[in-house]
Design a protein around this motif. Sequence first.
Motif, PDB file in Angstrom:
ATOM      1  N   ALA A 224       0.822  -1.213   0.000  1.00  0.00           N
ATOM      2  CA  ALA A 224       0.000   0.000   0.000  1.00  0.00           C
ATOM      3  C   ALA A 224       0.854   1.260   0.000  1.00  0.00           C
ATOM      4  CB  ALA A 224      -0.927  -0.001   1.216  1.00  0.00           C
ATOM      5  N   LEU A 225       0.580   2.140  -0.952  1.00  0.00           N
ATOM      6  CA  LEU A 225       1.353   3.366  -1.114  1.00  0.00           C
ATOM      7  C   LEU A 225       0.396   4.554  -1.153  1.00  0.00           C
ATOM      8  CD1 LEU A 225       4.287   4.404  -1.703  1.00  0.00           C
ATOM      9  CD2 LEU A 225       3.756   4.143  -4.130  1.00  0.00           C
ATOM     10  N   ARG A 226       0.785   5.657  -0.500  1.00  0.00           N
ATOM     11  CA  ARG A 226      -0.042   6.862  -0.530  1.00  0.00           C
ATOM     12  C   ARG A 226       0.861   8.085  -0.364  1.00  0.00           C
ATOM     13  NH1 ARG A 226      -3.134   7.198   5.377  1.00  0.00           N
ATOM     14  NH2 ARG A 226      -1.238   7.243   6.643  1.00  0.00           N
ATOM     15  N   GLY A 227       0.331   9.272  -0.690  1.00  0.00           N
ATOM     16  CA  GLY A 227       1.136  10.474  -0.572  1.00  0.00           C
ATOM     17  C   GLY A 227       0.261  11.706  -0.434  1.00  0.00           C
ATOM     18  N   TYR A 228       0.853  12.750   0.147  1.00  0.00           N
ATOM     19  CA  TYR A 228       0.119  13.993   0.400  1.00  0.00           C
ATOM     20  C   TYR A 228       1.097  15.161   0.438  1.00  0.00           C
ATOM     21  CZ  TYR A 228      -2.301  17.613   3.120  1.00  0.00           C
ATOM     22  OH  TYR A 228      -2.826  18.794   3.561  1.00  0.00           O
ATOM     23  N   ALA A 229       0.666  16.327  -0.054  1.00  0.00           N
ATOM     24  CA  ALA A 229       1.474  17.543  -0.024  1.00  0.00           C
ATOM     25  C   ALA A 229       0.666  18.681   0.581  1.00  0.00           C
ATOM     26  CB  ALA A 229       1.929  17.916  -1.432  1.00  0.00           C
ATOM     27  N   ARG A 230       1.355  19.525   1.342  1.00  0.00           N
ATOM     28  CA  ARG A 230       0.734  20.734   1.872  1.00  0.00           C
ATOM     29  C   ARG A 230       1.536  21.932   1.388  1.00  0.00           C
ATOM     30  NH1 ARG A 230       0.795  20.799   8.073  1.00  0.00           N
ATOM     31  NH2 ARG A 230       2.893  21.645   7.773  1.00  0.00           N
ATOM     32  N   PHE A 231       0.830  22.963   0.946  1.00  0.00           N
ATOM     33  CA  PHE A 231       1.524  24.126   0.406  1.00  0.00           C
ATOM     34  C   PHE A 231       0.716  25.383   0.681  1.00  0.00           C
ATOM     35  CE2 PHE A 231      -1.341  22.544  -2.788  1.00  0.00           C
ATOM     36  CZ  PHE A 231      -1.855  23.667  -3.418  1.00  0.00           C
ATOM     37  N   ASN A 232       1.430  26.513   0.653  1.00  0.00           N
ATOM     38  CA  ASN A 232       0.815  27.824   0.799  1.00  0.00           C
ATOM     39  C   ASN A 232       0.576  28.367  -0.601  1.00  0.00           C
ATOM     40  OD1 ASN A 232       0.772  30.828   0.889  1.00  0.00           O
ATOM     41  ND2 ASN A 232       1.017  30.505   3.099  1.00  0.00           N
ATOM     42  N   ASP A 233      -0.686  28.466  -0.983  1.00  0.00           N
ATOM     43  CA  ASP A 233      -1.014  28.827  -2.359  1.00  0.00           C
ATOM     44  C   ASP A 233      -0.486  30.220  -2.715  1.00  0.00           C
ATOM     45  OD1 ASP A 233      -2.479  28.117  -4.844  1.00  0.00           O
ATOM     46  OD2 ASP A 233      -3.640  29.903  -4.339  1.00  0.00           O
ATOM     47  N   GLU A 234      -0.633  31.160  -1.816  1.00  0.00           N
ATOM     48  CA  GLU A 234      -0.167  32.529  -2.095  1.00  0.00           C
ATOM     49  C   GLU A 234       1.347  32.566  -2.254  1.00  0.00           C
ATOM     50  OE1 GLU A 234      -0.247  36.971   0.008  1.00  0.00           O
ATOM     51  OE2 GLU A 234      -1.632  35.396   0.684  1.00  0.00           O
ATOM     52  N   ALA A 235       2.050  31.889  -1.351  1.00  0.00           N
ATOM     53  CA  ALA A 235       3.508  31.866  -1.438  1.00  0.00           C
ATOM     54  C   ALA A 235       3.973  31.117  -2.686  1.00  0.00           C
ATOM     55  CB  ALA A 235       4.090  31.215  -0.188  1.00  0.00           C
ATOM     56  N   LEU A 236       3.260  30.078  -3.067  1.00  0.00           N
ATOM     57  CA  LEU A 236       3.610  29.327  -4.267  1.00  0.00           C
ATOM     58  C   LEU A 236       3.468  30.192  -5.506  1.00  0.00           C
ATOM     59  CD1 LEU A 236       4.327  26.572  -5.589  1.00  0.00           C
ATOM     60  CD2 LEU A 236       1.858  26.143  -5.715  1.00  0.00           C
ATOM     61  N   ARG A 237       2.344  30.921  -5.602  1.00  0.00           N
ATOM     62  CA  ARG A 237       2.132  31.788  -6.761  1.00  0.00           C
ATOM     63  C   ARG A 237       3.221  32.866  -6.839  1.00  0.00           C
ATOM     64  NH1 ARG A 237      -3.043  31.459  -9.026  1.00  0.00           N
ATOM     65  NH2 ARG A 237      -4.483  30.101  -7.860  1.00  0.00           N
ATOM     66  N   ALA A 238       3.583  33.418  -5.695  1.00  0.00           N
ATOM     67  CA  ALA A 238       4.622  34.446  -5.669  1.00  0.00           C
ATOM     68  C   ALA A 238       5.961  33.881  -6.114  1.00  0.00           C
ATOM     69  CB  ALA A 238       4.731  35.038  -4.265  1.00  0.00           C
ATOM     70  N   ALA A 239       6.273  32.662  -5.669  1.00  0.00           N
ATOM     71  CA  ALA A 239       7.536  32.040  -6.047  1.00  0.00           C
ATOM     72  C   ALA A 239       7.580  31.768  -7.552  1.00  0.00           C
ATOM     73  CB  ALA A 239       7.732  30.746  -5.266  1.00  0.00           C
ATOM     74  N   VAL A 240       6.497  31.264  -8.108  1.00  0.00           N
ATOM     75  CA  VAL A 240       6.444  30.976  -9.543  1.00  0.00           C
ATOM     76  C   VAL A 240       6.572  32.269 -10.339  1.00  0.00           C
ATOM     77  CG1 VAL A 240       4.984  30.112 -11.409  1.00  0.00           C
ATOM     78  CG2 VAL A 240       5.098  28.863  -9.243  1.00  0.00           C
ATOM     79  N   THR A 241       5.868  33.311  -9.919  1.00  0.00           N
ATOM     80  CA  THR A 241       5.925  34.601 -10.607  1.00  0.00           C
ATOM     81  C   THR A 241       7.331  35.179 -10.585  1.00  0.00           C
ATOM     82  OG1 THR A 241       3.618  35.062 -10.040  1.00  0.00           O
ATOM     83  CG2 THR A 241       4.984  36.944 -10.675  1.00  0.00           C
ATOM     84  N   ALA A 242       8.036  34.973  -9.466  1.00  0.00           N
ATOM     85  CA  ALA A 242       9.392  35.509  -9.313  1.00  0.00           C
ATOM     86  C   ALA A 242      10.449  34.621  -9.955  1.00  0.00           C
ATOM     87  CB  ALA A 242       9.701  35.702  -7.833  1.00  0.00           C
TER      88      ALA A 242
END
Length: 329
Positions: free
Chosen positions: A99-117
């Motif tokens: 059995a395999l599973r996975g999960y991610a948690r992220f800050n959407d605002e910080a992610l958008r800012a990082a991608v934009t920059a």
Amino acid sequence: MQDLEKQLGELGFAGDDMVVPFQVDALDVRGRTVQLGPLLDAILTRHEYPEPVARLLAEVVVLTALIGTSLKFEGKFTVQTKSDGPVDLLVADFSTPDALRGYARFNDEALRAAVTAGMAAPEQLLGSGVLAFTIDQGSYMQPYQGIVQLDGSSLEDIAMGYFRQSEQIPTAVRLGVAKLLDRDEDGQPRERWRAGGLVAQFLPEEPDRMRQPDLHGGDGDDGQLSHAPDDAWTEAQALVETIDLDEMTDPEVGAERLLYRLFHERGVTVYPAQEVYDRCSCSRERILGVLKGFTAEEIDDSTEDGKITVTCEFCSTPYVYTPQDVRDD
């Protein structure tokens, strides 16, 4: 040693979501390789992760599958990051036998800012923190945990550093992730996630051959190696580094063909593959057990419209309880 083509005739090609163990006797190397297809696509699309987050989690899921399937006992193997970047948590676990599973948690605002920059490289999204490998053999055994720093390196490099420092086993790791475009049964275009990986370890009969060049000693270290690296391991590392990341995700290549391309001149033995499944360990009873540890005030705070609803972070399954369910013994 058996010829690989003969083995493939006997065993068949493993295909997706199957971990393939292998051994290269001439180089004293053992390892595992995998291509994840439908399993990974289900994990990532279930949460509709943004692409940079999905790619990071895919690498962690592949690494977990490769290492977790090597467990020789009943238990759970977990890979988890905790950091201060936009993606502050990645976790995947493998529960024996499959059995395999996975999960991610992220800050959407910080992610958008990082991608934009233009700061969306994996190491930038993770930031500073730790990567933990945990082996849990059950309630009667103390869990074992190894921790390494997230230092701006790739997950490949960090995993290799863990094996070098904590396990003292020379290890090479390759991870690849791809999003492919094809068509569904109705001919409509669709995107599918795939990933692949390979772990190779140097395990000679003479333990002294496993010794690696010493780590840098800091100020005053003259940089001279105390011994030369083993020729067999040097060759194995060089071969693994030739892997094109596309090869690890291409369904037309597959695990066995990849191994043949790498090691056919030395001879490689493949063993029966182990299938892994997108399977969560959550259950109504297990979550209820957690809720029963709540205080009366916490139960009241968790109740909305007369119900307590808990959604599993991994598989997104909702579980609904009444306050009376939780308070009953």
